[in-house]
Design a protein around this motif. Structure first.
Motif, short mmCIF file in Angstrom:
data_model
loop_
_atom_site.label_atom_id
_atom_site.label_comp_id
_atom_site.label_asym_id
_atom_site.label_seq_id
_atom_site.Cartn_x
_atom_site.Cartn_y
_atom_site.Cartn_z
N PRO A 66 -9.94 20.08 23.73
CA PRO A 66 -11.29 19.49 23.77
C PRO A 66 -12.38 20.46 24.20
O PRO A 66 -13.56 20.21 23.92
N ASN A 67 -12.00 21.55 24.87
CA ASN A 67 -13.00 22.50 25.38
C ASN A 67 -13.50 23.38 24.24
O ASN A 67 -12.75 24.19 23.69
N PRO A 68 -14.79 23.24 23.84
CA PRO A 68 -15.30 24.05 22.72
C PRO A 68 -15.30 25.54 23.01
O PRO A 68 -15.09 26.35 22.11
N SER A 69 -15.53 25.92 24.26
CA SER A 69 -15.52 27.35 24.60
C SER A 69 -14.14 27.96 24.40
O SER A 69 -14.00 29.07 23.89
N PHE A 75 -10.56 31.27 18.33
CA PHE A 75 -10.98 31.67 16.98
C PHE A 75 -11.27 33.17 16.94
O PHE A 75 -10.86 33.86 15.99
N ILE A 76 -11.96 33.67 17.95
CA ILE A 76 -12.31 35.09 17.98
C ILE A 76 -11.05 35.95 18.07
O ILE A 76 -10.90 36.94 17.35
N TYR A 77 -10.14 35.59 18.96
CA TYR A 77 -8.89 36.36 19.09
C TYR A 77 -8.07 36.32 17.81
O TYR A 77 -7.43 37.30 17.43
N ASP A 78 -8.11 35.15 17.12
CA ASP A 78 -7.37 35.04 15.86
C ASP A 78 -7.97 35.95 14.80
O ASP A 78 -7.24 36.62 14.04
N LYS A 82 -5.64 39.57 17.68
CA LYS A 82 -5.18 39.93 19.01
C LYS A 82 -4.54 38.71 19.67
O LYS A 82 -4.85 37.58 19.36
N LYS A 83 -3.62 38.98 20.59
CA LYS A 83 -2.92 37.91 21.29
C LYS A 83 -3.83 37.30 22.34
O LYS A 83 -4.45 38.00 23.14
N LEU A 84 -3.90 35.98 22.32
CA LEU A 84 -4.73 35.27 23.29
C LEU A 84 -4.12 35.37 24.68
O LEU A 84 -2.91 35.15 24.84
#
Length: 373
Positions: A66-69, A75-78, A82-84
């Motif tokens: 639920p957390n948009p951040s 999304f950015i890591y994907d 890169k591994k989250l």
């Protein structure tokens, strides 16, 4: 860098001609070649598949995170491949805070020991949630993304190419029509008409070939639906497993809290204290009946001959949720999904019922059953 000026000029000319044709079609000033009904239906079905897949994917991501951040970070890591970084769930964080608070207030105090009990179960709930997120991402979200970023991009590319071939075909048709009109006025053979006819045949061949390629790709949408159907089953199964784990964890937590409350309120000896929550809590899967204790802190009593002859109370049907192997002759082994008759007898531990299957009778754990009306 070398530039092919002639090719660049030719491409620009083709683009301009197509743009003119497209604009005239929109204004009703030029004829448009229509696709056959079957291909049009395939395109409509494919567009619907793409649009609904996007909506389902986005809403599933919102449901799971639920957390948009946090979603933006994922999304950015994907995209950067890169591994989250590992991040605990909210329930795990809450459980950790409770354990730290218990250490400060005193693990031996009633409040501190209860914080430890609840905190441990919060961490287990968070671990189950983490497993749900991982399973859902692998079996459901990833296949949906693969369709949108892979198959659909290929389909879109071929559809754009088909549209360009159609525009080229209609341009050739318009040129041939003008050449025929000029030839009729001049009353002689026109090289322009022959050239236009040749270009039309070439354009028609390319259009037909591209239409066939596009049709084959669009018919593959049926396979996409079957794949997404399997993924949907996997997603529902992952949710069912998660909610079942949460249900059993909370049932066990309530029993732990009730025992703690009884130990604090009852005038018992110093030995009757709240049990260690870490050792008494089950770690995963269905609760272990062998570890179940009564509200008095004792293990459930054996079903004696005297108890079995006492009056039956509340006879009803029950569905077995999990397989269960009897630990001794007083218990009844169970198979998942079977229906049995259950009832209680006076003086029996509330965590157990008497179960009957035909001529077989024995104690069964309540947590392994779904009581039916």
């Amino acid at each position: 860098m070398d530039f092919n000026v002639k090719k660049l000029a030719s491409d620009a000319g083709v683009f301009f001609t197509r743009a003119v044709q497209f604009t005239e079609e929109k204004l009703g000033q030029a004829e448009k070649t229509e696709l056959d009904a079957h291909l049009e239906n395939l395109i409509t079905r494919a567009d619907g598949t793409k649009n609904w897949t996007e909506k389902i994917l986005r809403q599933t991501e919102v449901l799971l995170q639920p957390n948009p951040s946090a979603r933006i970070e994922e999304f950015i890591y994907d995209k950067l491949d890169k591994k989250l970084p590992s991040r605990g769930t909210n329930a795990e964080l809450l459980g950790q805070y409770m354990l730290e608070a218990a250490n400060e207030f005193g693990p031996g105090t009633p409040y501190g020991s209860t914080l430890i009990t609840v905190g441990e179960y919060q961490k287990r709930l968070g671990s189950a949630e983490r497993e749900l997120l991982h399973t859902s991402a692998t079996t459901f979200l990833t296949p949906l993304r693969n369709f949108l970023e892979g198959d659909w991009r290929t389909i879109s590319k071929e559809r754009r190419l088909l549209e360009n071939r159609r525009l080229d075909l209609d341009i050739c048709k318009a040129r041939l029509k003008k050449a025929k009109q000029a030839e009729a006025k001049a009353a002689l053979l026109s090289e322009e008409a022959d050239k236009a006819e040749h270009e039309l045949r070439v354009a028609q061949t390319e259009f037909d070939r591209q239409a066939e390629v596009t049709r084959l790709l669009l018919e593959g949408i049926s396979s996409t639906h079957l794949n997404h159907l399997r993924c949907l089953h996997d997603f529902a199964e992952a949710q069912a497993t998660y909610y079942a784990q949460c249900h059993h964890y909370m049932q066990d937590l309530q029993r732990e809290l009730n025992r703690c409350a009884n130990a604090v309120s009852a005038p018992l000896s110093s030995a009757a204290v709240c049990p260690d929550p870490i050792s008494s809590a089950f770690l995963s899967g269905p609760p272990s009946p062998g570890a179940t204790v009564s509200s008095s802190g004792q293990r459930p009593s054996t079903l004696t001959m005297e108890q079995s002859q006492l009056p039956v109370t509340g006879t009803r049907k029950a569905k077995v949720l999990y397989d269960y192997d009897a630990h001794d002759a007083s218990e009844l082994s169970l198979l998942a999904d079977e229906l049995i008759t259950v009832y209680t007898v006076p003086g029996m531990d509330p965590d157990w019922l008497v179960g009957e299957r035909g001529n077989e009778k024995g104690k069964v754990p309540v947590t392994y059953l779904e009581l039916l009306s």
